[in-house]
Write a protein that holds these residues in place. Structure first.
Motif, PDB file in Angstrom:
ATOM      1  N   LEU A 157     -14.797 -15.212  53.496  1.00  0.00           N
ATOM      2  CA  LEU A 157     -14.837 -13.842  53.036  1.00  0.00           C
ATOM      3  C   LEU A 157     -16.135 -13.211  53.700  1.00  0.00           C
ATOM      4  CD1 LEU A 157     -14.013 -14.374  49.276  1.00  0.00           C
ATOM      5  CD2 LEU A 157     -12.271 -13.589  50.792  1.00  0.00           C
ATOM      6  N   ASP A 187     -15.222  -9.790  47.761  1.00  0.00           N
ATOM      7  CA  ASP A 187     -13.944  -9.866  48.089  1.00  0.00           C
ATOM      8  C   ASP A 187     -13.212 -11.086  47.293  1.00  0.00           C
ATOM      9  OD1 ASP A 187     -14.163  -7.920  49.966  1.00  0.00           O
ATOM     10  OD2 ASP A 187     -14.544  -9.272  51.683  1.00  0.00           O
ATOM     11  N   LEU A 206      -9.702 -10.872  45.927  1.00  0.00           N
ATOM     12  CA  LEU A 206      -8.558 -10.728  46.793  1.00  0.00           C
ATOM     13  C   LEU A 206      -7.815 -12.267  46.739  1.00  0.00           C
ATOM     14  CD1 LEU A 206      -9.972  -9.317  50.135  1.00  0.00           C
ATOM     15  CD2 LEU A 206      -8.349  -8.294  48.793  1.00  0.00           C
ATOM     16  N   GLY A 256     -11.152  -7.688  58.634  1.00  0.00           N
ATOM     17  CA  GLY A 256     -10.558  -7.118  57.178  1.00  0.00           C
ATOM     18  C   GLY A 256      -9.764  -8.023  56.686  1.00  0.00           C
ATOM     19  N   PRO A 302      -9.264 -11.991  54.537  1.00  0.00           N
ATOM     20  CA  PRO A 302      -9.764 -13.427  54.299  1.00  0.00           C
ATOM     21  C   PRO A 302      -9.269 -14.309  55.376  1.00  0.00           C
ATOM     22  CG  PRO A 302      -8.653 -12.486  52.530  1.00  0.00           C
ATOM     23  CD  PRO A 302      -8.288 -11.463  53.621  1.00  0.00           C
TER      24      PRO A 302
END
Ligand code: TXA
Ligand code: MG
Length: 344
Positions: A65, A70, A73, A133, A135
């Motif tokens: 990440l 993040d 996500l 933008g 993972p």
């Protein structure tokens, strides 16, 4: 497929990010070792990672990440210890096992309801993750079971023609993989020692369970296949000599002399002091640096192992190292690279 070697310019990173978004595979430097990246939410990219490495589908991948923010996500719940450790060590060489979010394909986690998460500290890895933008799932960029790559040349030696591109960011600074900690058990469990020491973890979260080395039987259960006994392996025979320092050196001299007398080509992978003590013998040698500097020895370990291996020795020798700090990870990798472990 022609594998492109890219530099670290913004244009190259944008190109690499574009390849990743389209489901292609790109190897990139992290602070530990080079990773083989693919879009973590793209089943086909994930399948391609396993195919390129020749990795068994039962061995789960780490999801990289851009930032700790993040994490939602890929996980449904951040265990409090994971939050503490992320605050203390991310970006950095620490992988945290947390509950899997349903949007993470089961192929990434090898069917587990947990997922491995890491925020790498290398500027190129960071820029790539931001540009992509998304993972990025990335195991080490080597063929399964081989020594992990610490340079773009190492990546190409294993994967040329099997991946779209490699970003050449030079040698990786830490040189051994991240520490893997399961934050879903209580206390948390150290699954793989690595770039963040056990001492550093316990200073932040208190007690950590250390997983015993698995038996062959347990490997079938695959708690973390990075724990497979023979892993990170060179092509030639490697004997690891363990025990009290003076006895170890004497035993290496004895075994190396016997091998030389038998007409074998003998290689040694040792701290500088040991090499100096053995310099009267006609050995192929790779120096790890001073024994007092585990960080330097870690940085050099895989490159030295590959370089020695390439010189086609019939038998290589290494010594067990002190377990404090980074030494635990060094010792772990040497034990797993060894074909034979001998007590001096
Ligand atoms: O430093 C690193 O960690 C490098 C760089 C590229 O980030 N990556 C790396 O990945 O070493 P890999 O795939 O070679 O090792 C990942 C380890 C394996 O031992 C795997 O079994 C374990 O993490 N792992 C991944 N997901 C897991 C999970 N859900 N539960 C337990 N172990 C897991
Ligand atoms: Mg690996």
């Amino acid at each position: 497929m022609n594998t492109q070697r890219l530099d670290t310019s913004p244009a190259s990173i944008a190109l690499a990010a574009d390849l990743l978004r389209r489901g292609e595979l790109v190897a990139f430097p992290t602070e530990t070792v080079y990773g083989l990246g693919g879009h973590a939410f793209d089943e086909r990219a994930v399948a391609a990672i396993f195919a390129a490495k020749g990795r068994p589908a039962a061995d789960p991948l780490i999801v990289h990440l851009a930032a700790a923010a993040d994490l939602p996500l890929i996980t449904t719940a951040i265990p409090p210890v994971a939050a503490q450790l992320a605050a203390a060590f991310w970006p950095g060489p620490l992988t945290l096992i947390v509950p899997r979010h349903p949007r993470v394909p089961l192929s990434v986690t090898a069917g587990r309801d947990t997922v491995a998460a890491r925020v790498p500290a290398h500027p190129v890895a960071h820029q790539l993750l931001v540009a992509a933008g998304a993972p990025i799932a990335a195991p080490s960029a080597n063929r399964f079971g081989h020594t992990s790559p610490t340079t773009a040349d190492h990546v190409l030696a294993d994967l040329d023609g099997r991946i779209a591109a490699v970003i050449d960011g030079g040698a990786t600074p830490i040189g051994i993989e991240s520490t893997v900690l399961d934050c879903t058990s209580s206390p948390p469990t150290l699954l793989r020692p690595g770039g963040i020491s056990l001492e550093a973890l316990t200073a932040v979260i208190g007690p950590v369970q250390v997983r015993a080395r698995p038996t062959t039987e347990e490997q079938r259960g695959l708690a973390s296949p990075g724990l497979l006994d023979r892993h990170y392996a060179p092509d030639h025979e490697l004997w690891l000599i363990c025990g009290p320092p003076a006895a170890v050196l004497a035993r290496i001299r004895h075994e190396a002399s016997a091998a030389l007398a038998a007409g074998l080509r003998v290689g040694v992978l040792l701290p500088d002091e040991d090499l100096a003590a053995l310099r009267d013998l006609p050995l192929e040698s790779e120096a790890l640096g001073p024994a007092s500097d585990p960080a330097l020895m870690s940085q050099r370990l895989y490159a030295a192992l590959r370089a020695l291996d390439e010189r086609q020795p019939d038998r290589m020798f290494a010594r067990d190292l002190d377990e404090a700090g980074l030494g635990r990870a060094l010792r772990d990798r040497l034990r797993r690279a060894a074909t034979r472990v001998i007590e001096a």
